[in-house]
Motif scaffolding. Structure first.
Motif, PDB file in Angstrom:
ATOM      1  N   THR A  27     -10.007  48.926 -18.713  1.00 55.90           N
ATOM      2  CA  THR A  27     -10.171  47.939 -17.640  1.00 55.90           C
ATOM      3  C   THR A  27     -10.697  48.627 -16.378  1.00 55.90           C
ATOM      4  O   THR A  27     -11.643  48.140 -15.739  1.00 55.90           O
ATOM      5  N   LEU A  28     -10.066  49.710 -16.040  1.00 56.08           N
ATOM      6  CA  LEU A  28     -10.495  50.417 -14.829  1.00 56.08           C
ATOM      7  C   LEU A  28     -11.904  51.012 -15.001  1.00 56.08           C
ATOM      8  O   LEU A  28     -12.665  51.118 -14.039  1.00 56.08           O
ATOM      9  N   THR A  29     -12.222  51.412 -16.235  1.00 55.60           N
ATOM     10  CA  THR A  29     -13.572  51.927 -16.500  1.00 55.60           C
ATOM     11  C   THR A  29     -14.596  50.838 -16.238  1.00 55.60           C
ATOM     12  O   THR A  29     -15.638  51.069 -15.593  1.00 55.60           O
ATOM     13  N   LEU A  30     -14.310  49.634 -16.732  1.00 58.85           N
ATOM     14  CA  LEU A  30     -15.226  48.517 -16.496  1.00 58.85           C
ATOM     15  C   LEU A  30     -15.374  48.267 -15.003  1.00 58.85           C
ATOM     16  O   LEU A  30     -16.486  48.100 -14.487  1.00 58.85           O
ATOM     17  N   ALA A  31     -14.236  48.281 -14.315  1.00 60.73           N
ATOM     18  CA  ALA A  31     -14.265  48.050 -12.865  1.00 60.73           C
ATOM     19  C   ALA A  31     -15.124  49.099 -12.177  1.00 60.73           C
ATOM     20  O   ALA A  31     -15.938  48.811 -11.294  1.00 60.73           O
ATOM     21  N   SER A  32     -14.947  50.336 -12.607  1.00 65.87           N
ATOM     22  CA  SER A  32     -15.686  51.441 -12.004  1.00 65.87           C
ATOM     23  C   SER A  32     -17.185  51.300 -12.238  1.00 65.87           C
ATOM     24  O   SER A  32     -17.998  51.591 -11.358  1.00 65.87           O
ATOM     25  N   PHE A  33     -17.543  50.845 -13.430  1.00 68.00           N
ATOM     26  CA  PHE A  33     -18.979  50.761 -13.723  1.00 68.00           C
ATOM     27  C   PHE A  33     -19.632  49.495 -13.191  1.00 68.00           C
ATOM     28  O   PHE A  33     -20.865  49.461 -13.036  1.00 68.00           O
ATOM     29  N   ILE A  34     -18.835  48.496 -12.898  1.00 68.06           N
ATOM     30  CA  ILE A  34     -19.389  47.376 -12.139  1.00 68.06           C
ATOM     31  C   ILE A  34     -19.821  47.904 -10.776  1.00 68.06           C
ATOM     32  O   ILE A  34     -20.908  47.590 -10.274  1.00 68.06           O
ATOM     33  N   LYS A  35     -18.968  48.717 -10.203  1.00 66.04           N
ATOM     34  CA  LYS A  35     -19.290  49.343  -8.916  1.00 66.04           C
ATOM     35  C   LYS A  35     -20.531  50.225  -9.048  1.00 66.04           C
ATOM     36  O   LYS A  35     -21.419  50.214  -8.201  1.00 66.04           O
ATOM     37  N   PHE A  36     -20.602  50.987 -10.123  1.00 65.06           N
ATOM     38  CA  PHE A  36     -21.706  51.914 -10.367  1.00 65.06           C
ATOM     39  C   PHE A  36     -23.037  51.174 -10.423  1.00 65.06           C
ATOM     40  O   PHE A  36     -24.003  51.497  -9.715  1.00 65.06           O
ATOM     41  N   ILE A  37     -23.056  50.137 -11.274  1.00 65.28           N
ATOM     42  CA  ILE A  37     -24.300  49.384 -11.463  1.00 65.28           C
ATOM     43  C   ILE A  37     -24.685  48.646 -10.179  1.00 65.28           C
ATOM     44  O   ILE A  37     -25.844  48.638  -9.752  1.00 65.28           O
ATOM     45  N   HIS A  38     -23.676  48.046  -9.567  1.00 67.02           N
ATOM     46  CA  HIS A  38     -23.931  47.283  -8.356  1.00 67.02           C
ATOM     47  C   HIS A  38     -24.462  48.185  -7.244  1.00 67.02           C
ATOM     48  O   HIS A  38     -25.429  47.853  -6.557  1.00 67.02           O
ATOM     49  N   ALA A  39     -23.828  49.330  -7.077  1.00 66.06           N
ATOM     50  CA  ALA A  39     -24.184  50.223  -5.971  1.00 66.06           C
ATOM     51  C   ALA A  39     -25.589  50.788  -6.126  1.00 66.06           C
ATOM     52  O   ALA A  39     -26.312  50.961  -5.145  1.00 66.06           O
ATOM     53  N   ILE A  40     -25.978  51.087  -7.357  1.00 66.23           N
ATOM     54  CA  ILE A  40     -27.274  51.758  -7.554  1.00 66.23           C
ATOM     55  C   ILE A  40     -28.404  50.746  -7.719  1.00 66.23           C
ATOM     56  O   ILE A  40     -29.462  50.868  -7.093  1.00 66.23           O
ATOM     57  N   PHE A  41     -28.177  49.759  -8.562  1.00 64.28           N
ATOM     58  CA  PHE A  41     -29.308  48.911  -8.961  1.00 64.28           C
ATOM     59  C   PHE A  41     -29.321  47.530  -8.325  1.00 64.28           C
ATOM     60  O   PHE A  41     -30.381  46.881  -8.257  1.00 64.28           O
ATOM     61  N   LEU A  42     -28.186  47.050  -7.884  1.00 65.45           N
ATOM     62  CA  LEU A  42     -28.111  45.698  -7.325  1.00 65.45           C
ATOM     63  C   LEU A  42     -27.730  45.813  -5.853  1.00 65.45           C
ATOM     64  O   LEU A  42     -28.181  46.700  -5.162  1.00 65.45           O
ATOM     65  N   GLY A  43     -26.932  44.906  -5.405  1.00 67.39           N
ATOM     66  CA  GLY A  43     -26.379  45.013  -4.061  1.00 67.39           C
ATOM     67  C   GLY A  43     -27.368  44.670  -2.968  1.00 67.39           C
ATOM     68  O   GLY A  43     -28.375  43.987  -3.161  1.00 67.39           O
ATOM     69  N   GLU A  44     -27.082  45.171  -1.813  1.00 64.42           N
ATOM     70  CA  GLU A  44     -27.823  44.870  -0.597  1.00 64.42           C
ATOM     71  C   GLU A  44     -29.293  45.228  -0.761  1.00 64.42           C
ATOM     72  O   GLU A  44     -29.654  46.255  -1.323  1.00 64.42           O
ATOM     73  N   ASP A  45     -30.148  44.385  -0.237  1.00 68.53           N
ATOM     74  CA  ASP A  45     -31.586  44.596  -0.323  1.00 68.53           C
ATOM     75  C   ASP A  45     -31.985  45.807   0.534  1.00 68.53           C
ATOM     76  O   ASP A  45     -31.778  45.819   1.738  1.00 68.53           O
ATOM     77  N   LYS A  46     -32.514  46.831  -0.136  1.00 69.77           N
ATOM     78  CA  LYS A  46     -32.924  48.036   0.615  1.00 69.77           C
ATOM     79  C   LYS A  46     -34.402  48.291   0.371  1.00 69.77           C
ATOM     80  O   LYS A  46     -34.822  49.415   0.040  1.00 69.77           O
ATOM     81  N   THR A  47     -35.176  47.229   0.549  1.00 68.95           N
ATOM     82  CA  THR A  47     -36.617  47.336   0.299  1.00 68.95           C
ATOM     83  C   THR A  47     -37.251  48.429   1.146  1.00 68.95           C
ATOM     84  O   THR A  47     -38.127  49.162   0.690  1.00 68.95           O
ATOM     85  N   LYS A  48     -36.774  48.509   2.406  1.00 61.73           N
ATOM     86  CA  LYS A  48     -37.338  49.520   3.316  1.00 61.73           C
ATOM     87  C   LYS A  48     -37.144  50.930   2.756  1.00 61.73           C
ATOM     88  O   LYS A  48     -38.048  51.749   2.743  1.00 61.73           O
ATOM     89  N   ASP A  49     -35.915  51.213   2.264  1.00 59.81           N
ATOM     90  CA  ASP A  49     -35.618  52.555   1.763  1.00 59.81           C
ATOM     91  C   ASP A  49     -36.281  52.811   0.414  1.00 59.81           C
ATOM     92  O   ASP A  49     -36.550  53.950   0.052  1.00 59.81           O
ATOM     93  N   ASN A  50     -36.488  51.754  -0.353  1.00 56.75           N
ATOM     94  CA  ASN A  50     -37.017  51.902  -1.713  1.00 56.75           C
ATOM     95  C   ASN A  50     -38.528  51.802  -1.783  1.00 56.75           C
ATOM     96  O   ASN A  50     -39.107  51.756  -2.866  1.00 56.75           O
ATOM     97  N   LYS A  51     -39.168  51.789  -0.627  1.00 60.50           N
ATOM     98  CA  LYS A  51     -40.630  51.656  -0.624  1.00 60.50           C
ATOM     99  C   LYS A  51     -41.269  52.815  -1.376  1.00 60.50           C
ATOM    100  O   LYS A  51     -40.931  53.981  -1.163  1.00 60.50           O
ATOM    101  N   GLY A  52     -42.204  52.519  -2.238  1.00 60.97           N
ATOM    102  CA  GLY A  52     -42.932  53.570  -2.949  1.00 60.97           C
ATOM    103  C   GLY A  52     -42.238  54.089  -4.190  1.00 60.97           C
ATOM    104  O   GLY A  52     -42.776  54.925  -4.903  1.00 60.97           O
ATOM    105  N   ILE A  53     -41.042  53.590  -4.444  1.00 61.04           N
ATOM    106  CA  ILE A  53     -40.321  54.085  -5.627  1.00 61.04           C
ATOM    107  C   ILE A  53     -40.848  53.382  -6.868  1.00 61.04           C
ATOM    108  O   ILE A  53     -41.052  52.168  -6.876  1.00 61.04           O
ATOM    109  N   THR A  54     -41.074  54.212  -7.892  1.00 61.41           N
ATOM    110  CA  THR A  54     -41.544  53.659  -9.161  1.00 61.41           C
ATOM    111  C   THR A  54     -40.630  54.126 -10.282  1.00 61.41           C
ATOM    112  O   THR A  54     -39.761  54.986 -10.073  1.00 61.41           O
ATOM    113  N   GLU A  55     -40.878  53.582 -11.429  1.00 62.44           N
ATOM    114  CA  GLU A  55     -40.104  53.944 -12.620  1.00 62.44           C
ATOM    115  C   GLU A  55     -40.365  55.421 -12.962  1.00 62.44           C
ATOM    116  O   GLU A  55     -41.377  56.004 -12.568  1.00 62.44           O
TER     117      GLU A  55
END
Lengths: 464, 630
Positions: free
Chosen positions: B414-442
């Motif tokens: 359960t705690l692992t799931l909770a932790s990885f919701i945080k992980f995914i949210h923090a890195i890939f989702l969450g607040e729009d950081k278009t300014k910081d992510n400018k120019g980033i590609t795959e």
């Protein structure tokens, strides 16, 4: 036969040649003499691999004759000592470049190697004793090389402690002669020694190889120039006692079980206590000196098991220790040479400035600690295996505890010198002989561990 | 000696050595990659060849044995697979250009010695390969940080020395250097117990199980994610748990005490590590603590003592290596693009790195134990194994141990799931950081290949777990696996795909024309501008609970850090030895010297230079002689 006599005479007579030759040629001549010595020792190898022994004897009195023997043990010791001595001579070319008194240094160094050659090939106890004391004189002069008060004090201490031990050993030899009427090793083979005689001889061995309780001279001898401490602590001097133990108590005499048990206890105590002391010191050379004391305890412990297999493992340990410990001391010498200090508290952050020295140090340190795939792993592992197979569980456990201590103090030294904040910024001279020699020693320690069949086969073939 | 098996050791060893002499990192990488491809293909080929052993003489009574069993064949395959994928993935972000030759050389040597561990049929060869991987671990970590390398060397080195002692004790009892198969010795006396504990310590230190785990979080902060993916995440896990499997199934016959010990250690490792992971803001440390936590599941599996639990532990070892490796690679890729590992500074990268995001999501769901991914399949087996153990024991203490293990495992998930919701949210989702992510590609294509292969494996082994279970684990255990309940991963996956397909159809343009699009419903309230809830704050409430706060305090001050305890103990002992023994002896030696000097002083005083004085002494001497000779 000629090769045997050459191996002894070349360095002994050659040392006088060094002393009288022109100053600008002395380094080259000394190095060449040591190279010739090494080649002479190698040339005896084919006979020992075939299982043959070479004898030479010239009778003088009942108790003294010029008796020499070239068997597996003596040839092995001669090759290892002369090889490491040769590398140290190369190292000395750059290290001693700015010293005025180079002739004196090279004279005593070459004579030292000559005395070692004479000792390992001696087949008469008195002849052995003569060469034994000759090495004491040479080391006395070399330790006190700088002629300052602290240097001469350390040299005197080393001399007096080893002479004290040698006196005990001589008494033991005299008692042997009084009882059996001979000083010839061949004639004395298989005879039983009393505990008194055995312990008297052990007193000499303990003093020479710096085992408890006669170990303190070796630590203080670190005041000598680095090539000297490498020669003393790695290649030659401290191995003499171990060699004599193997020669007398494994190959010649029969001793009572209590003697070997005492040797085991003494070795274990030395291993642990010396390793602990290394963890407290802050002087690079003193740390490595304590390390030498501890590692020699391991080698003595292996020989104290007194079996054919333990004998071979002991030889491999001598080889591993000679290479790696010489490398460590020479690395310490490079650092001292560049920074002007041996105090690890005044050093730090040298990894990026001295990368080759760093790598060489790590290679040699891992071998001493006994981490695979370095050469030092094999004898250490075999020692624990031997101890546990013979039911001596405490011995095995303490051997491992000693290895843990070794890990700690060698890595503590590494961290203090090479990591952290840079206190004295220096640059490594990668073209220097000094750096090349330590790298060679480190790489050999690694290669012989990976291609482990090579040293095992070598020892199996020359010692049957 | 058969030359073919030894090639698995020699080839990567030589390749690594040769790569040191190349100038550019591309050439080094190319050569090493080719060798690893050869090794991988050869290990696949070995799956279809009969098992055999060869021996060669070492010295004395000792011979070395080379050969494979069913389990080591599987480990060999995955060692080479991970080595290949990480070599393929590795780029300049993982090493400085001047270290590139060393990096690939170390990687190649690591695979060589890991292969040797799998091939070892006797303890001597095993410990040789095992110890060599420690030296390479140190070398890898030393590329970036000497301090973390030193800690790893000390903790894992302690484990290795324990292994030497444990093995030698085992050989003393069994009388044989061969590694037995299904011929274990009972834990009947102090010696066998000591051997068992020491070997366990080695397995735990390598795999990163508590209490010998502290080197992993320290290493994670300074080492590149690729090295973390290679060592603590995959290879060290495989090798450590391989040793644990051999200890529990081949070397020893475990009794209830031993099983209980494994259950408790496993459970505590799961709990403490996942609690630490929950509060991390550095993505490397978060993943490092999860790596430790997952080892707890494997140890727990062996502690169940039944075939389901043991099989689950082994299967979890494979699965964990796959998704943990993937997590380090994907998390590392994202962090590399944004030049930070701080979760608070990352965010909304999904749109810029869709492949990395999808793969990261797959790995996160796998580690959380969500079907139909592989993490669920192995965790399901572990729960079943624990339940079987619980139902089949009448021993009160063992019942407690099983229950505690089960609760810890499920709570940990359960705690692992909770932790990885945080992980995914923090890195890939969450607040729009278009300014910081400018120019980033795959990431580049070869990195995508690496993570896609791993993600595919997560799905494949989740849907078809029998691929590994029936071909490797079941034959090695020698018993048929009987599962509880009627979970059918294939059917579940099919239903999932159908459900997704229906959802896609419903959401497609064809139907959407009949639907009304509107903004999100927020209950009539206006969302405050700038209101953001960072992922790192998700579990602040848990962190503030009083019991949890005390646990965190203990863990943060590193009171239980094995490295610190060992270091302090040795320092105290050393000081005692130095003062009480060495300095005492030195004082004695110096005193003897001074006594001799004192005699010399007395004798010097007697040399007055006056003739009459000497005549008196001569007379006294003569009188003494007359007395003796009378």
């Amino acid at each position: 036969m000629n090769a045997l006599i050459l191996t002894i005479l070349v360095p002994i007579l050659g040392s006088f040649g060094v002393a009288i030759s022109p100053k600008r040629l002395q380094q080259g001549i000394a190095t060449s003499i040591l190279g010739l010595t090494f080649l002479s020792a190698i040339s005896i190898l084919p006979w020992t691999i075939r299982g043959q022994q070479i004898f030479f004897s010239r009778y003088f009195t009942d108790w003294f004759s010029l008796s020499l023997i070239a068997d597996g043990l003596s040839v092995f010791m001669a090759i290892v000592s002369s090889f490491v001595g040769l590398l140290i001579a190369f190292y000395s070319i750059d290290y001693m470049r700015h010293y005025e008194d180079k002739p004196r240094f090279f004279f005593w160094m070459v004579l030292f190697i000559g005395a070692m050659m004479g000792l390992v090939f001696s087949a008469n106890l008195i002849l052995l004793f003569c060469f034994w004391e000759l090495t004491s004189v040479c080391s006395w002069r070399l330790i006190g090389f700088y002629r300052q008060e602290k240097d001469t004090k350390a040299a005197d201490k080393a001399f007096l402690v080893t002479v004290f031990g040698a006196s005990l050993m001589l008494v033991g030899f005299v008692l042997i002669y009084l009882k059996f009427g001979s000083m010839e090793l061949n004639a004395l083979k298989g005879i039983s020694l009393t505990n008194l005689v055995a312990f008297l001889i052990l007193g000499g061995i303990v003093s020479k190889s710096a085992q408890l309780p006669l170990q303190s001279w070796l630590v203080d001898a670190g005041v000598a120039p680095t090539p000297v401490t490498a020669l003393l602590h790695a290649a030659v001097l401290v191995k003499i006692g171990i060699y004599v133990f193997a020669r007398l108590f494994n190959l010649t005499f029969v001793t009572e079980p209590v003697f070997l048990q005492v040797s085991v206890v003494l070795s274990l105590a030395t291993i642990i206590i010396a390793a602990g002391c290394a963890l407290v010191e802050n002087n690079m050379k003193r740390i490595l000196a304590y390390s030498t004391i501890s590692q020699l305890g391991y080698i003595l412990l292996i020989f104290a098991f007194n079996s054919p297999f333990s004998f071979k493992i002991g030889l491999i340990y001598i080889l591993a220790h000679s290479l790696a410990k010489a490398g460590l001391f020479l690395c310490a010498g490079i650092i001292e040479h560049k920074t002007g200090t041996k105090d690890i508290k005044q050093l730090g952050g040298l990894a990026s400035y001295m990368p080759y020295t760093k790598v060489a140090y790590l290679l040699c340190a891992f071998s001493i600690i006994g981490i695979p795939p370095f050469l030092g792993f094999w004898p250490k592992f075999m020692l624990v295996l031997l101890a546990l197979k013979s039911g001596q569980i405490l011995v095995g456990i303490l051997a491992i505890v000693g290895a843990l201590f070794t890990l700690f103090y060698l890595m503590r030294l590494f961290n203090a010198v090479f990591l952290g904040e840079t206190k004295i910024a220096v640059k490594e001279d990668r073209s220097s002989f000094m750096v090349w020699v330590v790298c060679i020693l480190g790489i050999i320690s690694l290669l012989l561990g990976v291609i482990f069949k090579l040293p095992f086969s070598f020892v199996e073939n020359i010692v049957r | 000696m058969k030359p073919d098996l030894f090639l698995l050791f020699i080839l990567p060893l030589l390749t690594g050595t040769i790569s040191l002499f190349f100038k550019g990192h591309t050439l080094s990488k190319g050569v090493v990659l080719l060798s690893l491809v050869a090794g991988l293909l050869f290990s696949i080929f070995l799956l279809f060849t009969p098992l055999s052993q060869t021996s060669f003489y070492l010295a004395g009574d000792y011979t070395l044995n080379l050969g494979l069993n069913i389990l080591s064949r599987m480990i060999l395959l995955f060692v080479n697979l991970f080595g290949f994928l990480i070599c393929l993935y590795s780029g300049t972000a993982d090493f400085s250009l001047k270290d590139s030759r060393l990096y690939f050389a170390y990687l190649s040597w690591l695979i060589a010695f890991s292969n040797l561990i799998c091939l070892a049929g006797d303890f001597i060869l095993f410990i040789f390969g095992w110890g060599a991987t420690l030296a390479i671990l140190y070398a890898f970590l030393n590329l970036t940080s000497g301090e973390s390398a030193n800690k790893a060397l000390t903790v894992v080195g302690f484990g290795d020395f324990s292994l030497i002692l444990g093995i030698c004790l085992y050989i003393h009892v069994s009388g044989n250097t061969l590694m037995p198969e299904r011929a274990g010795i009972g834990l009947g006396n102090f010696i066998t117990w000591l051997s068992f504990i020491l070997m366990l310590a080695a397995a735990f230190a390598k795999a990163g199980c508590g209490p010998l785990h502290t080197w992993i979080p320290t290493a994670s902060q300074t080492t590149s994610p690729a090295v973390m993916a290679l060592l603590p995440a995959s290879l060290d896990k495989l090798l450590g748990i391989y040793l644990l499997a051999r200890i529990c199934q081949d070397f020893f016959i475990l009794n209830n005490t031993a099983l209980g010990l494994l259950l408790i250690i496993g459970a505590l490792t799961i709990l403490f590590a996942v609690l630490m992971a929950l509060i991390q803001h550095d993505l490397r440390k978060l993943l490092a603590y999860h790596a430790i936590s997952q080892v707890g599941y494997m140890v727990l599996g062996f502690g169940t003592g039944n075939i389901l639990g043991v099989a689950g532990g082994l299967f979890h070892m494979i699965n964990n290596a796959i998704y943990k490796c993937g997590l380090f690679l994907t998390g590392g890729a994202a962090a590399d693009k944004r030049r930070t590992f701080d979760l608070e500074s990352l965010g909304s990268l999904a749109a810029y790195m869709p492949v990395t995001f999808v793969c990261g999501l797959v790995f996160a769901l796998s580690i959380s134990g969500i079907p139909p991914f592989n993490g669920f399949a192995s965790k399901w087996m572990l729960y079943q194994g624990t339940l079987v153990g619980l139902f089949n024991t009448s021993n009160g203490l063992m019942r407690f141990a099983y229950l505690f293990a089960l609760i810890s495992a499920m709570f940990g998930s359960t705690l692992t799931l909770a932790s990885f919701i945080k992980f995914i949210h923090a890195i890939f989702l969450g607040e729009d950081k278009t300014k910081d992510n400018k120019g980033i590609t795959e990431v580049v294509w070869w990195k995508r290949v690496s993570v896609l292969v791993l993600a595919s494996l997560c799905l494949l082994l989740g849907v078809l777990p029998r691929l590994v279970l029936n071909n490797f684990i079941q034959p090695w255990l020698g018993q048929r696996l009987e599962f509880l309940g009627s979970w059918d991963s294939g059917l579940a996956f099919l239903l999932l795909v159908i459900g997704l397909f229906i959802g896609i159809i419903l959401g497609s343009d064809f139907l959407s024309q009949k639907m009304r699009r509107d903004s999100c419903f927020t209950g009539g309230e206006q969302a405050a501008a700038g209101l953001a809830f960072p992922a790192t704050e998700f579990y602040r409430t848990i962190e503030k609970l009083s019991l949890i706060q005390r646990i965190y305090w203990l863990l943060k001050i590193e009171a239980l850090d094995f490295y610190n305890i060992l270091k302090s103990s040795l320092n105290i002992l050393s000081a005692r030895f130095f003062i009480l023994i060495d300095r005492f002896i030195d004082i004695m030696v110096l005193s003897c010297g001074y006594i001799i000097l004192g005699f010399g002083w007395i004798l010097r005083r007697l040399h007055t230079g006056v003739l009459d004085f000497y005549l008196v002494w001569s007379l006294i001497g003569l009188l003494v002689l007359f007395y003796i000779l009378r």
